[in-house]
Scaffold this motif. Sequence first.
Motif, mmCIF file in Angstrom:
data_model
loop_
_atom_site.group_PDB
_atom_site.id
_atom_site.type_symbol
_atom_site.label_atom_id
_atom_site.label_comp_id
_atom_site.label_asym_id
_atom_site.label_seq_id
_atom_site.Cartn_x
_atom_site.Cartn_y
_atom_site.Cartn_z
ATOM 1 N N PHE A 13 -25.394 6.261 -76.063
ATOM 2 C CA PHE A 13 -25.265 7.396 -76.969
ATOM 3 C C PHE A 13 -25.000 8.673 -76.192
ATOM 4 N N GLY B 60 -21.072 3.999 -85.465
ATOM 5 C CA GLY B 60 -22.499 4.159 -85.730
ATOM 6 C C GLY B 60 -22.795 5.178 -86.793
ATOM 7 N N GLY B 61 -21.743 5.665 -87.461
ATOM 8 C CA GLY B 61 -21.960 6.561 -88.583
ATOM 9 C C GLY B 61 -22.111 5.787 -89.869
ATOM 10 N N ALA B 62 -21.936 6.479 -90.962
ATOM 11 C CA ALA B 62 -22.145 5.859 -92.263
ATOM 12 C C ALA B 62 -21.219 4.669 -92.497
ATOM 13 N N ASP B 63 -20.012 4.720 -91.950
ATOM 14 C CA ASP B 63 -19.059 3.632 -92.187
ATOM 15 C C ASP B 63 -19.161 2.542 -91.131
ATOM 16 N N GLY B 64 -20.291 2.456 -90.472
ATOM 17 C CA GLY B 64 -20.569 1.328 -89.606
ATOM 18 C C GLY B 64 -19.871 1.381 -88.262
ATOM 19 N N LEU B 65 -19.672 0.223 -87.680
ATOM 20 C CA LEU B 65 -19.074 0.107 -86.369
ATOM 21 C C LEU B 65 -17.664 -0.456 -86.462
#
Lengths: 112, 114
Positions: free
Chosen positions: A51, A95-100
């Motif tokens: 990260f 890694g946000g709302a729409d995944g990876l």
Amino acid sequence: AQSVSQHNHHVILSEAASLELGCNYSYGGTVNLFWYVQYPGQHLQLLLKYFSGDPLVKGIKGFEAEFIKSKFSFNLRKPSVQWSDTAEYFCAGGGGADGLTFGKGTHLIIQP
Amino acid sequence: NAGVTQTPKFRILKIGQSMTLQCTQDMNHNYMYWYRQDPGMGLKLIYYSVGAGITDKGEVPNGYNVSRSTTEDFPLRLELAAPSQTSVYFCASFTPGGNTGELFFGEGSRLTVL
């Protein structure tokens, strides 16, 4: 749009050989990068993640990865592989709302 | 800990049949996802949800539908099965915040459409 590419789709190594699997990413904003492993017949498990901070990330089972911002790379390494490392390895970003977003995977075969 | 549970693990469908893949998680995660995995193609996002009552299309939503009536459950429905939907389907969840972002995956559902 973000994308993740893996260089090698199939890799065959002998036990005790060193491993490096390539991964390049392409997207702006915050960089969150992951390596997942999928053993035969099983679901994906997290090996390690990056990260921020130290660009050399250590994960489980002796794996590590280095984030090199100038090369947009996040290569996975292991100094000495074992037969049990035979699996499929996926690099992923996001890694946000729409995944990876996943790369296409590298099928690693370790020969005894 | 159960984590993410998917059912069924295996299913064979005939063209045109419909079915629902079930997914439930007990980690109180807000975000849930459905991916499909095809050989040499990695994982493609079908649909995702950021909370109960909210769903969004992913990269490959055609031929699928989802609903999210509770935090725990995120079923994926195939209305008219087609051979192109033969795949392994994975449900996943996570909760944002901190420096996690790690997806937790179910064990997968292998679907064959003949």
